[in-house]
Scaffold this motif. Structure first.
Motif, PDB file in Angstrom:
ATOM      1  N   GLY A 310      26.467  43.804  20.461  1.00 47.75           N
ATOM      2  CA  GLY A 310      27.381  44.434  19.666  1.00 47.75           C
ATOM      3  C   GLY A 310      28.254  45.346  19.811  1.00 47.75           C
ATOM      4  O   GLY A 310      28.682  45.825  20.500  1.00 47.75           O
ATOM      5  N   ALA A 311      29.329  43.683  20.855  1.00 42.55           N
ATOM      6  CA  ALA A 311      30.321  43.748  21.756  1.00 42.55           C
ATOM      7  C   ALA A 311      31.694  44.375  20.477  1.00 42.55           C
ATOM      8  O   ALA A 311      31.445  43.309  19.137  1.00 42.55           O
ATOM      9  CB  ALA A 311      30.956  42.368  21.961  1.00 42.55           C
ATOM     10  N   GLY A 312      32.197  45.346  20.359  1.00 39.10           N
ATOM     11  CA  GLY A 312      33.306  46.287  20.088  1.00 39.10           C
ATOM     12  C   GLY A 312      32.421  47.415  18.479  1.00 39.10           C
ATOM     13  O   GLY A 312      33.489  47.590  18.231  1.00 39.10           O
ATOM     14  N   LEU A 313      31.294  47.431  18.948  1.00 37.67           N
ATOM     15  CA  LEU A 313      30.423  49.124  18.116  1.00 37.67           C
ATOM     16  C   LEU A 313      30.387  50.065  19.386  1.00 37.67           C
ATOM     17  O   LEU A 313      30.248  49.708  20.450  1.00 37.67           O
ATOM     18  CB  LEU A 313      29.267  48.319  17.984  1.00 37.67           C
ATOM     19  N   PRO A 314      30.751  51.404  18.648  1.00 36.66           N
ATOM     20  CA  PRO A 314      30.760  51.799  19.987  1.00 36.66           C
ATOM     21  C   PRO A 314      29.496  52.121  20.520  1.00 36.66           C
ATOM     22  O   PRO A 314      29.051  52.543  21.621  1.00 36.66           O
ATOM     23  CB  PRO A 314      30.910  53.349  18.751  1.00 36.66           C
ATOM     24  N   LYS A 315      28.439  51.812  20.293  1.00 35.33           N
ATOM     25  CA  LYS A 315      27.148  51.973  20.293  1.00 35.33           C
ATOM     26  C   LYS A 315      26.153  50.770  20.931  1.00 35.33           C
ATOM     27  O   LYS A 315      25.366  50.932  21.636  1.00 35.33           O
ATOM     28  CB  LYS A 315      25.794  52.482  19.707  1.00 35.33           C
ATOM     29  N   GLY A 316      27.069  49.904  20.536  1.00 35.44           N
ATOM     30  CA  GLY A 316      26.180  48.329  20.701  1.00 35.44           C
ATOM     31  C   GLY A 316      24.720  47.930  20.086  1.00 35.44           C
ATOM     32  O   GLY A 316      24.277  48.767  18.710  1.00 35.44           O
ATOM     33  N   ARG A 317      24.056  47.059  20.192  1.00 34.48           N
ATOM     34  CA  ARG A 317      22.831  46.802  19.747  1.00 34.48           C
ATOM     35  C   ARG A 317      21.867  47.221  20.549  1.00 34.48           C
ATOM     36  O   ARG A 317      20.121  46.740  19.751  1.00 34.48           O
ATOM     37  CB  ARG A 317      22.972  45.470  18.896  1.00 34.48           C
ATOM     38  N   LEU A 318      22.060  47.545  21.736  1.00 33.75           N
ATOM     39  CA  LEU A 318      20.528  47.804  22.491  1.00 33.75           C
ATOM     40  C   LEU A 318      20.351  48.136  23.237  1.00 33.75           C
ATOM     41  O   LEU A 318      19.227  48.351  23.991  1.00 33.75           O
ATOM     42  CB  LEU A 318      21.488  46.534  24.533  1.00 33.75           C
ATOM     43  N   GLY A 319      21.191  49.643  23.296  1.00 38.36           N
ATOM     44  CA  GLY A 319      20.000  50.920  22.859  1.00 38.36           C
ATOM     45  C   GLY A 319      20.465  51.085  25.301  1.00 38.36           C
ATOM     46  O   GLY A 319      20.886  50.413  25.900  1.00 38.36           O
ATOM     47  N   LYS A 320      19.443  52.011  25.366  1.00 40.25           N
ATOM     48  CA  LYS A 320      19.940  52.510  26.381  1.00 40.25           C
ATOM     49  C   LYS A 320      18.393  52.240  27.367  1.00 40.25           C
ATOM     50  O   LYS A 320      17.439  52.733  26.398  1.00 40.25           O
ATOM     51  CB  LYS A 320      20.345  54.044  27.204  1.00 40.25           C
TER      52      LYS A 320
END
Length: 320
Positions: A310-320
């Protein structure tokens, strides 16, 4: 430098754009600059390098380091920083003993003075993306050590002993800093170090490529992790309407570090550089792979990782 930073309160205090949680001194990259410049002076004195070889890295690098050090102490307007970066990049090209030749396909190459414009812009982008990518413990130092080790190997195979010496001196200077910057970091690099490394690694790459044109594209492949993540992140952010100079925490490696921690992501960069990008880059330089095919093989997985995280996205795609 750590003692100096603590006395002068040069601290990176965590905020909502940070990837660290503890206030940490910054400016450790000055150690890299000092070690390399002193090493270059000693090498010239001992007759191991020519003054021209040493000047190529020392003079433009020092100019960028001074700008970064001043910015670490107090904000310098972006336009003045950028002007200084362009002057340093242009000076570096002028100091090259010969201009690189850029092979395209078969017997077609790009060469000549007009090539200076894209090369200057490319060096300035390398300089700044290195700053953007210096956002978690150890990653910038590991990138410098592994990329310069790879350039030293290609220089040994195809270029000159001076190219190998310069690359190994950069490895040593960055490795010394890395001892203090591996997770958990005791000091951060700061703009002085990140800008310096981005520029001198770019100049080293062009120097080797000027002696061995077949190393031009493989050299760029070796820097693929930083180049792809930073460039893809910038493209996505611009498409979202964000300002390119606005501080953020949306690079792919930053999303990955939130999920898996700084140490694992930094180690993964080292493995990708030495275990993947170097073998493919070597195959391109040796003629075992066509340049376009080799570049796609090397960089498409890196691009997929940037998209997947999710590079470039505020929260990405990986979660925490």
């Amino acid at each position: 430098m750590r003692g100096y930073a603590l006395r002068k309160q040069l601290m990176d205090v965590p905020n909502n754009r940070s990837s660290h949680t503890v206030p940490t001194p910054r400016g450790g990259g000055v150690g890299i600059v000092g070690a390399l410049v002193l090493g270059l002076l000693a090498a010239v004195y001992l007759g191991l390098l020519t003054a021209a070889d040493a000047s190529l890295l020392a003079l433009p690098g020092l100019g960028v380091a001074v700008i970064g050090f001043a910015d670490d102490h107090g904000h310098i307007a972006a336009r003045w920083r950028l002007l200084g970066h362009f002057i340093a990049a242009a000076a570096g090209l002028i100091l090259l003993d010969k201009w690189p030749v850029v092979p395209l396909y078969e017997h077609v190459c790009l060469a000549g003075l007009w090539l200076s414009i894209p090369l200057v812009f490319g060096l300035v982008w390398l300089l700044n993306l290195y700053n953007f990518m210096d956002g978690i413990d150890g990653i910038a130092g590991v990138q410098a050590v592994t990329v310069c080790l790879s350039l030293a190997w290609l220089g040994y195979l195809y270029a000159t002993p001076a190219d190998v010496a310069l690359a190994l001196m950069l490895v040593a200077a960055a490795a010394g800093f890395l001892c203090w910057n591996l997770p958990p970091a005791k000091i951060f690099m700061g703009d002085a170090g990140s800008g310096f490394l981005g520029l001198v690694i770019g100049l080293l790459w062009l120097k080797i490529a000027s002696h061995a044109p077949q190393v031009f594209w493989p050299g760029l492949v070796l820097m693929g992790v930083f180049v792809v993540d930073a460039t893809w992140t910038l493209v996505v952010r611009l498409r979202r309407g964000e300002k390119f100079y606005q501080a953020h925490r949306s690079h792919g490696y930053q999303h990955a570090a939130q999920r898996w921690g700084h140490g694992r992501v930094t180690a993964a960069v080292a493995v990708l550089n030495l275990g993947w990008l170097l073998p493919v880059g070597w195959a391109i330089a040796d003629g075992a792979l066509p340049t376009s095919v080799g570049a796609l093989i090397a960089l498409l997985p890196i691009l997929w990782l940037a998209w997947w995280s999710g590079a470039g996205l505020p929260k990405g795609r990986l979660g925490k």
